[in-house]
Design a protein around this motif. Sequence first.
Motif, mmCIF file in Angstrom:
data_model
loop_
_atom_site.group_PDB
_atom_site.id
_atom_site.type_symbol
_atom_site.label_atom_id
_atom_site.label_comp_id
_atom_site.label_asym_id
_atom_site.label_seq_id
_atom_site.Cartn_x
_atom_site.Cartn_y
_atom_site.Cartn_z
ATOM 1 N N TYR A 227 0.862 -1.179 0.000
ATOM 2 C CA TYR A 227 0.000 0.000 0.000
ATOM 3 C C TYR A 227 0.898 1.228 0.000
ATOM 4 C CZ TYR A 227 1.127 -0.308 4.985
ATOM 5 O OH TYR A 227 1.797 -0.403 6.188
ATOM 6 N N CYS A 232 -3.744 5.512 2.759
ATOM 7 C CA CYS A 232 -4.180 4.790 3.958
ATOM 8 C C CYS A 232 -4.440 5.728 5.135
ATOM 9 C CB CYS A 232 -3.162 3.720 4.353
ATOM 10 S SG CYS A 232 -3.908 2.388 5.348
ATOM 11 N N TRP A 235 -6.715 4.720 8.137
ATOM 12 C CA TRP A 235 -6.304 3.794 9.186
ATOM 13 C C TRP A 235 -4.957 4.133 9.795
ATOM 14 C CZ3 TRP A 235 -10.840 1.678 8.804
ATOM 15 C CH2 TRP A 235 -11.396 1.407 7.560
ATOM 16 N N GLN A 294 -2.695 -1.322 12.549
ATOM 17 C CA GLN A 294 -2.849 -0.346 11.472
ATOM 18 C C GLN A 294 -2.246 -0.864 10.168
ATOM 19 O OE1 GLN A 294 -1.542 3.595 12.499
ATOM 20 N NE2 GLN A 294 -2.973 3.783 14.221
ATOM 21 N N CYS A 298 -4.251 -1.405 6.540
ATOM 22 C CA CYS A 298 -3.762 -0.863 5.269
ATOM 23 C C CYS A 298 -3.527 -1.968 4.248
ATOM 24 C CB CYS A 298 -2.475 -0.077 5.496
ATOM 25 S SG CYS A 298 -2.683 1.462 6.423
ATOM 26 N N THR A 301 -6.960 -3.312 2.860
ATOM 27 C CA THR A 301 -7.648 -2.354 1.994
ATOM 28 C C THR A 301 -6.773 -1.848 0.858
ATOM 29 O OG1 THR A 301 -6.972 -0.495 3.398
ATOM 30 C CG2 THR A 301 -9.066 -1.573 3.920
ATOM 31 N N GLY A 303 -4.648 0.315 1.232
ATOM 32 C CA GLY A 303 -4.457 1.729 1.507
ATOM 33 C C GLY A 303 -5.540 2.619 0.916
#
Length: 551
Positions: A227, A232, A235, A294, A298, A301, A303
């Motif tokens: 990412y 991001c 998060w 965290q 990231c 998802t 980021g």
Amino acid sequence: MELRRVVSLRMKGGIQGLKVSQVSFILVGLVCVTVLTLAWTKTTLLSPFIPTQGRALQLDLDEAGPKELLEGDNNSTQTQKKQVNSPGSSETPLAVDRGNIENVTTTHKEETPSSVIERTGSDEFSEGKNRSKQTEIVPESSSTVESPIKREQRGNLSDTTGNKETPSTVQRLGSQELSRGQNKSEKAEFVPEVTKEQTRNLSATTGNKDCNYAKGKWVIDESLPLYSGFGCKQWLSSMWACRLTQRNDFEYEKLRWQPKDCKMDAFTGANFLQRMKDKTLAFIGDSLGRQQFQSLMCMVTGGEERHDVLDVGYEYGLVKARGAVRPDGWAYRFPITNTTILYYWSASLCDLEPIDPSNPKTTDFAMHLDRPPAFLRTFLPRFNVLVLNTGHHWNRGKLQANRWVMYVNGAPNTNRKIADIFGARNLTVHSIAKWVNEQLPLYPGLKAFIRTMSPRHFFNGDWNTGGTCDNTTPLSGGKEVVKDDSSDPLTAGAVSGTSVELLDITALSQLRDEGHISRYSIKATPGMQDCLHWCLPGIPDTWNEVLFARL
């Protein structure tokens, strides 16, 4: 006249006699040839000299060398495959799409600092027309792709037992099957379908239950990070996003951990969510545990902003209290797979209780060394994966600043050995490992890990005495972990003999002193260096890749 007629009659008689003799000889010859032919084909002593079809095929395969054609049958589907670990080959012609890197090994020869890590991804090729990102294995005779793998990496695409690569390392061709006579001009050419997880480590062992993921080395992977450090923001705390600071060296983002002799699946958000469908993963620990949390958000998802992800912290009491800087943790749910990822702050993994609840601003807190946090005791039945960690808050300064008072068996501690910081931490880690192990039979689907301590890299002092970590050269102190034992013997000893698993990240992280926050910050204000926390993207991503492989 009379003489001419006599000569003519003799000549005719001679010719007729010669024809009879020839016929006799021909018949005798045919009989002999027939007898010899039957003897040749029927005699067992001569039959070995007549090559059978199977033996002739085997000879062709043997002579084929590194371009040999290996055949396997899978539901009448023929798979064609090349032996890629030819000992005489100077390079391995293996092209992979981004995100899929071959397994590599080191040799015993000396390496220069510039070649201390293998660049396995810089010259990767992606097949643009193939949206499924199939990996293409190109025959050695092809000149279209030059291998990005160095000479020292040859011979490691075989399995860890030393045998040649088996057909299990590639999927059957199915509808893409190539017939043997499809192209007379290309010897043993094939394009097998290889998934991203398979190409990540083609020499993966079949069973990873006993795999030591802490043993291996760092290699360059140009497909990283997973990412963007500029993104991001949903998060990632900005204080850990080093791309937002004045730092301008980011080689540390391109390093991937390669375990020795075992498989580590390539991480993707989709694969993680599918593997964790209808499950909850809980991180409970200190700020390094928060970094790992965290990092995972990231990674899952990519980021990217995800408005479909639900904040479900209220279900766990993770809401910001009045006057607090932040809540005690966070919990997010991915509705698409009903996957929940949460973090709860518990720096010591002890149960903390105010000694004087009526005076919360000035009261000390009972730090129950032998009792797990109330949050863990309350919500454990809802967890499917539990990751615990503690370590850097175990010092006198932290205990005094937090007003923590050691308690054992519900009363203030009076044991001098336990009063020692090492003794206190030892009791706590063993106590929580024992307690979690006792809970596991009650929750058969629960997998529990205790992560080993994340190393610090303060040089020429400590965090409050001018210690620094200014190195920006990756792996300047080495790239490989060769020992079998953990570098955190206290945590390893606590889980020994239990069903709680060790997530051992200490030694592999010890090699990465260039990956810390260091002196960089968003405001560029001079002050103490952070040689404890890591830049993100960075080393905690690797912890999650190892965790993913262990699920």
